[in-house]
Design a protein around this motif. Structure first.
Motif, PDB file in Angstrom:
ATOM      1  N   LYS A 108     110.570  99.270  68.023  1.00 14.09           N
ATOM      2  CA  LYS A 108     110.672 100.675  67.612  1.00 14.09           C
ATOM      3  C   LYS A 108     110.054 101.534  68.692  1.00 14.09           C
ATOM      4  O   LYS A 108     108.893 101.322  69.072  1.00 14.09           O
ATOM      5  N   THR A 109     110.831 102.484  69.194  1.00 13.94           N
ATOM      6  CA  THR A 109     110.356 103.330  70.282  1.00 13.94           C
ATOM      7  C   THR A 109     111.162 104.621  70.347  1.00 13.94           C
ATOM      8  O   THR A 109     111.957 104.903  69.448  1.00 13.94           O
ATOM      9  N   ARG A 110     110.954 105.387  71.412  1.00 15.55           N
ATOM     10  CA  ARG A 110     111.706 106.623  71.647  1.00 15.55           C
ATOM     11  C   ARG A 110     112.603 106.433  72.862  1.00 15.55           C
ATOM     12  O   ARG A 110     112.373 105.558  73.691  1.00 15.55           O
ATOM     13  N   LEU A 111     113.612 107.279  72.960  1.00 21.80           N
ATOM     14  CA  LEU A 111     114.580 107.205  74.048  1.00 21.80           C
ATOM     15  C   LEU A 111     113.898 107.314  75.413  1.00 21.80           C
ATOM     16  O   LEU A 111     114.239 106.598  76.356  1.00 21.80           O
ATOM     17  N   ALA A 112     112.901 108.191  75.527  1.00 25.26           N
ATOM     18  CA  ALA A 112     112.209 108.412  76.802  1.00 25.26           C
ATOM     19  C   ALA A 112     111.427 107.182  77.265  1.00 25.26           C
ATOM     20  O   ALA A 112     111.137 107.034  78.456  1.00 25.26           O
ATOM     21  N   THR A 113     111.077 106.290  76.338  1.00 22.93           N
ATOM     22  CA  THR A 113     110.279 105.107  76.680  1.00 22.93           C
ATOM     23  C   THR A 113     111.144 103.965  77.208  1.00 22.93           C
ATOM     24  O   THR A 113     110.635 103.088  77.906  1.00 22.93           O
ATOM     25  N   LEU A 114     112.451 103.962  76.903  1.00 24.49           N
ATOM     26  CA  LEU A 114     113.323 102.852  77.277  1.00 24.49           C
ATOM     27  C   LEU A 114     113.263 102.477  78.759  1.00 24.49           C
ATOM     28  O   LEU A 114     113.186 101.292  79.075  1.00 24.49           O
ATOM     29  N   PRO A 115     113.305 103.442  79.704  1.00 27.98           N
ATOM     30  CA  PRO A 115     113.248 103.048  81.125  1.00 27.98           C
ATOM     31  C   PRO A 115     111.981 102.278  81.489  1.00 27.98           C
ATOM     32  O   PRO A 115     111.985 101.465  82.407  1.00 27.98           O
ATOM     33  N   LYS A 116     110.892 102.518  80.760  1.00 29.08           N
ATOM     34  CA  LYS A 116     109.629 101.838  81.053  1.00 29.08           C
ATOM     35  C   LYS A 116     109.683 100.353  80.690  1.00 29.08           C
ATOM     36  O   LYS A 116     108.852  99.572  81.154  1.00 29.08           O
ATOM     37  N   ARG A 127     107.551  94.926  83.267  1.00 29.26           N
ATOM     38  CA  ARG A 127     106.839  94.012  82.360  1.00 29.26           C
ATOM     39  C   ARG A 127     105.347  94.320  82.299  1.00 29.26           C
ATOM     40  O   ARG A 127     104.698  94.084  81.286  1.00 29.26           O
ATOM     41  N   GLN A 128     104.808  94.847  83.411  1.00 27.98           N
ATOM     42  CA  GLN A 128     103.370  95.136  83.471  1.00 27.98           C
ATOM     43  C   GLN A 128     102.969  96.239  82.486  1.00 27.98           C
ATOM     44  O   GLN A 128     101.813  96.322  82.084  1.00 27.98           O
ATOM     45  N   GLN A 129     103.933  97.106  82.117  1.00 27.78           N
ATOM     46  CA  GLN A 129     103.615  98.245  81.244  1.00 27.78           C
ATOM     47  C   GLN A 129     103.694  97.915  79.755  1.00 27.78           C
ATOM     48  O   GLN A 129     103.249  98.706  78.935  1.00 27.78           O
ATOM     49  N   LEU A 130     104.268  96.762  79.401  1.00 36.27           N
ATOM     50  CA  LEU A 130     104.517  96.452  77.982  1.00 36.27           C
ATOM     51  C   LEU A 130     103.248  96.527  77.135  1.00 36.27           C
ATOM     52  O   LEU A 130     103.240  97.163  76.079  1.00 36.27           O
ATOM     53  N   THR A 131     102.187  95.873  77.588  1.00 34.58           N
ATOM     54  CA  THR A 131     100.937  95.858  76.813  1.00 34.58           C
ATOM     55  C   THR A 131     100.389  97.268  76.642  1.00 34.58           C
ATOM     56  O   THR A 131      99.971  97.650  75.544  1.00 34.58           O
ATOM     57  N   ALA A 132     100.423  98.054  77.728  1.00 30.04           N
ATOM     58  CA  ALA A 132      99.919  99.434  77.669  1.00 30.04           C
ATOM     59  C   ALA A 132     100.766 100.275  76.710  1.00 30.04           C
ATOM     60  O   ALA A 132     100.233 101.095  75.958  1.00 30.04           O
ATOM     61  N   LEU A 133     102.079 100.062  76.706  1.00 25.65           N
ATOM     62  CA  LEU A 133     102.971 100.811  75.810  1.00 25.65           C
ATOM     63  C   LEU A 133     102.694 100.475  74.353  1.00 25.65           C
ATOM     64  O   LEU A 133     102.727 101.346  73.486  1.00 25.65           O
ATOM     65  N   ILE A 134     102.413  99.205  74.077  1.00 25.04           N
ATOM     66  CA  ILE A 134     102.114  98.772  72.701  1.00 25.04           C
ATOM     67  C   ILE A 134     100.778  99.364  72.260  1.00 25.04           C
ATOM     68  O   ILE A 134     100.650  99.881  71.144  1.00 25.04           O
ATOM     69  N   ARG A 135      99.777  99.315  73.152  1.00 25.82           N
ATOM     70  CA  ARG A 135      98.445  99.861  72.814  1.00 25.82           C
ATOM     71  C   ARG A 135      98.496 101.353  72.560  1.00 25.82           C
ATOM     72  O   ARG A 135      97.808 101.864  71.681  1.00 25.82           O
ATOM     73  N   SER A 136      99.316 102.062  73.353  1.00 25.20           N
ATOM     74  CA  SER A 136      99.381 103.526  73.212  1.00 25.20           C
ATOM     75  C   SER A 136     100.223 103.960  72.008  1.00 25.20           C
ATOM     76  O   SER A 136     100.234 105.127  71.646  1.00 25.20           O
ATOM     77  N   GLY A 137     100.945 103.011  71.397  1.00 24.20           N
ATOM     78  CA  GLY A 137     101.777 103.345  70.237  1.00 24.20           C
ATOM     79  C   GLY A 137     103.175 103.791  70.608  1.00 24.20           C
ATOM     80  O   GLY A 137     103.981 104.108  69.736  1.00 24.20           O
ATOM     81  N   GLU A 138     103.496 103.802  71.912  1.00 23.81           N
ATOM     82  CA  GLU A 138     104.841 104.189  72.338  1.00 23.81           C
ATOM     83  C   GLU A 138     105.863 103.105  71.999  1.00 23.81           C
ATOM     84  O   GLU A 138     107.058 103.366  71.909  1.00 23.81           O
ATOM     85  N   LEU A 139     105.363 101.884  71.807  1.00 24.19           N
ATOM     86  CA  LEU A 139     106.228 100.735  71.533  1.00 24.19           C
ATOM     87  C   LEU A 139     105.651  99.976  70.349  1.00 24.19           C
ATOM     88  O   LEU A 139     104.477  99.619  70.351  1.00 24.19           O
ATOM     89  N   GLU A 140     106.475  99.742  69.347  1.00 30.83           N
ATOM     90  CA  GLU A 140     106.053  98.970  68.174  1.00 30.83           C
ATOM     91  C   GLU A 140     106.940  97.739  68.085  1.00 30.83           C
ATOM     92  O   GLU A 140     108.169  97.856  68.066  1.00 30.83           O
ATOM     93  N   VAL A 141     106.328  96.556  68.090  1.00 27.97           N
ATOM     94  CA  VAL A 141     107.099  95.303  68.110  1.00 27.97           C
ATOM     95  C   VAL A 141     106.862  94.527  66.829  1.00 27.97           C
ATOM     96  O   VAL A 141     105.721  94.269  66.452  1.00 27.97           O
ATOM     97  N   GLU A 142     107.957  94.157  66.179  1.00 28.79           N
ATOM     98  CA  GLU A 142     107.891  93.305  64.979  1.00 28.79           C
ATOM     99  C   GLU A 142     108.664  92.025  65.284  1.00 28.79           C
ATOM    100  O   GLU A 142     109.840  92.074  65.626  1.00 28.79           O
ATOM    101  N   GLY A 143     107.996  90.886  65.161  1.00 26.09           N
ATOM    102  CA  GLY A 143     108.670  89.617  65.451  1.00 26.09           C
ATOM    103  C   GLY A 143     108.165  89.017  66.747  1.00 26.09           C
ATOM    104  O   GLY A 143     106.993  89.175  67.110  1.00 26.09           O
ATOM    105  N   ASP A 144     109.040  88.324  67.455  1.00 28.50           N
ATOM    106  CA  ASP A 144     108.690  87.555  68.649  1.00 28.50           C
ATOM    107  C   ASP A 144     108.501  88.461  69.871  1.00 28.50           C
ATOM    108  O   ASP A 144     109.475  88.923  70.474  1.00 28.50           O
ATOM    109  N   LEU A 145     107.248  88.699  70.247  1.00 34.75           N
ATOM    110  CA  LEU A 145     106.934  89.543  71.398  1.00 34.75           C
ATOM    111  C   LEU A 145     107.482  88.949  72.699  1.00 34.75           C
ATOM    112  O   LEU A 145     107.888  89.671  73.606  1.00 34.75           O
TER     113      LEU A 145
END
Length: 201
Positions: free
Chosen positions: A72-80, A84-102
């Motif tokens: 679950k995310t926003r359109l502006a976040t997709l290019p990020k 791969r290095q940004q994934l953890t930061a995106l999840i921590r900041s709430g820009e990316l919400e992952v349910e299931g197999d990370l």
């Protein structure tokens, strides 16, 4: 906005061209084979599901089964997601919400990162190598100019807010205010200590 069959078909064609043409990406594709990834964008009324196989990716707008992973995310976040290095930061900041197999998101991000996104490569069969290269370079320079312009305007806006309109405090003012608060707090604690000593007498 809802995804029509035409939009999902166009997205499917584009992804298959980008991710499944290059033989060098075979190992990265095999890690995703047989898996499903749903992406829910805040701007859309429905999710889009990618179903990966050895030969292609199918893009489905309305899928009844539960995917292996939902993002679950926003359109502006997709290019990020390509980094791969940004994934953890995106999840921590709430820009990316992952349910299931990370790990599935990480593997998809790795595949997108490895993919060559050169427009000239896709235009060349239609208009020729030289014209495709020229259009690609022109578009790239135009995009860079727009990005520089946006960054410059953001800088002007920040300066206007902090320097001219005084709507937001500058960095030095914030530091000074924090120091003043700390000093006031320390003097208040010292006064309290003196009062307690006098009351004890």
């Amino acid at each position: 906005m809802t995804l029509t069959p035409l939009l999902t078909a166009s997205l499917e064609t584009a992804l298959n061209q980008i991710l499944y043409r290059d033989r060098g990406l075979k190992a990265a594709r095999q890690r995703l084979s047989g898996r499903s990834l749903a992406i829910e964008l805040a701007e859309l009324k429905q999710s889009v599901t990618f179903i990966f196989s050895d030969r292609q990716v199918d893009v489905i707008g309305d899928w009844a089964d539960k995917p292996d992973c939902t993002v679950k995310t926003r359109l502006a976040t997709l290019p990020k997601l390509r980094d791969r290095q940004q994934l953890t930061a995106l999840i921590r900041s709430g820009e990316l919400e992952v349910e299931g197999d990370l790990q599935l998101v990480q593997q998809f991000s790795a595949l997108m990162d490895l993919a060559e996104l050169d427009p000239a490569e896709y235009l060349a069969p239609w208009i020729g190598d030289i014209a495709a290269q020229g259009i690609s370079q022109f578009a790239r320079r135009g995009f860079q100019a727009v990005r520089r312009d946006v960054q410059r305007k953001q800088s002007y806006l920040a300066q206007t807010l902090t320097e001219e309109w005084r709507v937001a405090p500058g960095a030095l003012e914030l530091a000074w205010f924090a120091e003043e608060v700390d000093a006031l707090s320390a003097s208040f604690e010292a006064l309290e200590a003196r009062l307690r000593k006098r009351e004890a007498k």
